[in-house]
Design an enzyme around this catalytic site. Structure first.
Site, mmCIF file in Angstrom:
data_model
loop_
_atom_site.group_PDB
_atom_site.id
_atom_site.type_symbol
_atom_site.label_atom_id
_atom_site.label_comp_id
_atom_site.label_asym_id
_atom_site.label_seq_id
_atom_site.Cartn_x
_atom_site.Cartn_y
_atom_site.Cartn_z
ATOM 1 N N ASP A 1 -9.151 -2.326 6.186
ATOM 2 C CA ASP A 1 -7.896 -2.535 6.902
ATOM 3 C C ASP A 1 -7.094 -3.551 6.098
ATOM 4 O OD1 ASP A 1 -8.495 -0.835 9.026
ATOM 5 O OD2 ASP A 1 -9.541 -2.403 10.126
ATOM 6 N N ASP B 1 -6.130 6.659 17.589
ATOM 7 C CA ASP B 1 -6.535 5.381 18.180
ATOM 8 C C ASP B 1 -6.489 5.553 19.692
ATOM 9 O OD1 ASP B 1 -6.651 4.296 15.619
ATOM 10 O OD2 ASP B 1 -4.596 3.538 15.709
#
Length: 263
Positions: free
Chosen positions: A11, A130
């Site tokens: 990330d 998500d």
């Protein structure tokens, strides 16, 4: 039986790898190129780099970071974040990616999935989802797993769509894989959301990558068995030395999970 893949996730924010809990409280984990190289050498089957603030900040993916990272890799490399058009995807592929992951843009323009697939093949298009369980918003939800909702813009916007419904549509539009992240489990190291992963895996025929919550070898075994995942993605346990991909694979193999062991 098909081998299960272990994927290391980077990330990236402002050119650095970060990690947080449930998408917040981010801490620095290191340089993306260096970490990608290390994880690949230690046995990760694939590397995923997600530019986690590109969409929220309304900018393109950090292509210099992609290029620098790709130069260090000899395993499949996926890049996501800030890819809004087929032209954006082409630039990321040109920078060295083997696959792209699209999230917010795919929901805003589902036809984008097929557009990228037409140019680069369905196997190169991953649709990232998500999701957060319904019970977090509505304690009276009758089926919190199948009612789990999809969020975009780094988990900031509730789309009103369910993860299962959107996964099915993404597949029908040409997605090659689904990257399913449980927002409730992300960064907790308490285990993957196996129920949510199984619900999505059962709804589609394409591979599902489980993400969010990895903390132990047992968690991986659980998501491969109970969650029916084709691959499992993790970040913290690799970045901070809890386990290497090699050690994880060796333990999974001993427990009967088919994996490709590094030489």
């Amino acid at each position: 039986m098909l081998t299960r893949r272990i994927i290391a996730c980077l990330d990236v924010r402002d050119g650095r790898v970060v990690k947080g809990i449930q998408f917040v409280d981010l801490i620095d984990a290191g340089d993306p190129a260096a970490l990608a190289h290390r994880h690949a050498q230690e046995g990760a089957d694939e590397i995923v780099l997600l530019d986690i603030t590109a969409t929220h900040e309304g900018r393109a993916t950090l292509l210099d970071t992609v290029r620098r990272t790709a130069q260090q890799l000899f395993v499949p490399f996926t890049v996501g974040g800030g890819i809004r058009t087929a032209e954006d995807a082409a630039a990321v592929f040109e920078a060295g990616a083997d696959k792209v992951s699209i999230n917010s843009a795919a929901l805003a323009n589902p036809a984008l999935i097929g557009q990228i697939g037409a140019d680069f093949g369905a196997q190169a298009v991953i649709v990232a989802i998500d999701a957060r369980r319904a019970a977090r918003r509505n304690p009276e939800a009758t089926d919190p797993v199948h009612e789990a909702r999809v969020f975009t813009h780094g988990g900031r916007r509730d789309t009103g769509r369910t993860a299962v419904e959107w996964a099915r549509e993404a597949e029908s539009r040409g997605a090659g894989e689904i990257l399913l992240t449980s927002m409730d489990s992300d960064g907790t190291r308490a285990g993957f959301d196996c129920e949510l992963t199984a619900a999505v895996s059962s709804a589609v025929r394409i591979p599902v990558i489980a993400s969010g919550g990895a903390g132990t070898v047992a968690h991986f075994a659980e998501v491969f068995r109970a969650g029916q995942a084709d691959a499992a993605l993790a970040a913290s346990i690799f970045h901070f030395g809890v386990s290497s991909a090699r050690a994880l694979k060796e333990s999974l193999a001993q427990s009967g999970i088919p994996v490709r062991l590094p030489c």
